[in-house]
Scaffold this active site. Sequence first.
Site, PDB file in Angstrom:
ATOM      1  N   PRO A  10       0.785  -1.230   0.000  1.00  0.00           N
ATOM      2  CA  PRO A  10       0.000   0.000   0.000  1.00  0.00           C
ATOM      3  C   PRO A  10       0.821   1.287   0.000  1.00  0.00           C
ATOM      4  CG  PRO A  10      -0.166  -1.134   2.118  1.00  0.00           C
ATOM      5  CD  PRO A  10       0.505  -2.083   1.165  1.00  0.00           C
ATOM      6  N   ASN A  11       0.317   2.232  -0.747  1.00  0.00           N
ATOM      7  CA  ASN A  11       0.861   3.594  -0.849  1.00  0.00           C
ATOM      8  C   ASN A  11       2.164   3.694  -1.642  1.00  0.00           C
ATOM      9  OD1 ASN A  11      -1.241   4.880   0.730  1.00  0.00           O
ATOM     10  ND2 ASN A  11      -0.351   3.845   2.491  1.00  0.00           N
ATOM     11  N   ARG A  18       5.443  10.915  -2.460  1.00  0.00           N
ATOM     12  CA  ARG A  18       5.185  10.513  -1.073  1.00  0.00           C
ATOM     13  C   ARG A  18       6.434  10.704  -0.207  1.00  0.00           C
ATOM     14  NH1 ARG A  18       4.593   4.332   1.225  1.00  0.00           N
ATOM     15  NH2 ARG A  18       4.104   4.944   3.353  1.00  0.00           N
ATOM     16  N   TYR A  23      11.449   8.447   1.293  1.00  0.00           N
ATOM     17  CA  TYR A  23      11.357   7.395   0.276  1.00  0.00           C
ATOM     18  C   TYR A  23      12.055   7.733  -1.044  1.00  0.00           C
ATOM     19  CZ  TYR A  23       7.900   5.533   3.509  1.00  0.00           C
ATOM     20  OH  TYR A  23       7.281   5.028   4.634  1.00  0.00           O
ATOM     21  N   ASN A  75       7.723  -5.766  -1.033  1.00  0.00           N
ATOM     22  CA  ASN A  75       7.741  -4.672  -0.068  1.00  0.00           C
ATOM     23  C   ASN A  75       6.314  -4.589   0.485  1.00  0.00           C
ATOM     24  OD1 ASN A  75       7.743  -2.376   1.447  1.00  0.00           O
ATOM     25  ND2 ASN A  75       8.816  -1.113  -0.058  1.00  0.00           N
ATOM     26  N   ALA A  78       3.066  -0.847   4.765  1.00  0.00           N
ATOM     27  CA  ALA A  78       2.489  -0.789   6.118  1.00  0.00           C
ATOM     28  C   ALA A  78       2.041  -2.162   6.623  1.00  0.00           C
ATOM     29  CB  ALA A  78       1.320   0.194   6.148  1.00  0.00           C
ATOM     30  N   GLU A  99      12.054  -9.912   1.619  1.00  0.00           N
ATOM     31  CA  GLU A  99      11.344  -8.697   2.046  1.00  0.00           C
ATOM     32  C   GLU A  99      12.252  -7.498   1.794  1.00  0.00           C
ATOM     33  OE1 GLU A  99      11.062  -8.692   6.302  1.00  0.00           O
ATOM     34  OE2 GLU A  99       9.873  -6.848   6.402  1.00  0.00           O
ATOM     35  N   HIS A 101      12.574  -3.042   1.943  1.00  0.00           N
ATOM     36  CA  HIS A 101      12.041  -1.730   2.320  1.00  0.00           C
ATOM     37  C   HIS A 101      12.969  -0.657   1.793  1.00  0.00           C
ATOM     38  CE1 HIS A 101       9.159  -3.578   5.004  1.00  0.00           C
ATOM     39  NE2 HIS A 101      10.132  -4.351   5.438  1.00  0.00           N
ATOM     40  N   ARG A 108      13.278   4.504  12.338  1.00  0.00           N
ATOM     41  CA  ARG A 108      12.074   5.333  12.271  1.00  0.00           C
ATOM     42  C   ARG A 108      11.204   5.154  13.531  1.00  0.00           C
ATOM     43  NH1 ARG A 108       9.349   4.601   6.669  1.00  0.00           N
ATOM     44  NH2 ARG A 108       8.264   6.454   7.453  1.00  0.00           N
TER      45      ARG A 108
END
Length: 147
Positions: A10-11, A18, A23, A75, A78, A99, A101, A108
């Site tokens: 998502p996103n 964004r 990012y 990825n 969220a 995985e 990111h 963070r």
Amino acid sequence: MRRILVIHGPNLDLLGTREPAIYGHLTLASINQILKVQAKKDKVALVIRQSNHEGRIVDLIGRARKNKFQGILINPAAYTHTSVAVRDAIAACGLIVIEVHLSNIYSREEFRHKSLISPVAKGTIMGFGAKSYTLGLAAILDLIEAK
Ligand code: DQA
């Protein structure tokens, strides 16, 4: 030909605009283009999907084996921090899953420090921006080769 499924959660469709300080400025289309060039060089077929919907991501993972993929680069965005369903789908899929990111989730907010996905992934690459994806793709190809 080896087949790899790339899933963006998502996103990630908003990349480029964004939170670029976190990012980066590359759009998702640019990241996908970089991955396609790398895949072509490595003679591997890539299928790339983005979804904002947990169930759709679960379906993609669940069908990956039947759809003749050998590995998944994901990825989970969220859903990394919230989705038992995505985690269970990965645990059940029987494929090599890496995985990735863009950001380092440990540098963070505290709620990002827990990944439900890492324990069921073969490995995790984070914090290198778009490079996390290219490193992830190289790793997954090595692992498939070694199988
Ligand atoms: C992310 C990190 C997640 O915490 C966040 O929710 C994202 C993107 C990353 O690529 O850095 O959407 O997965």
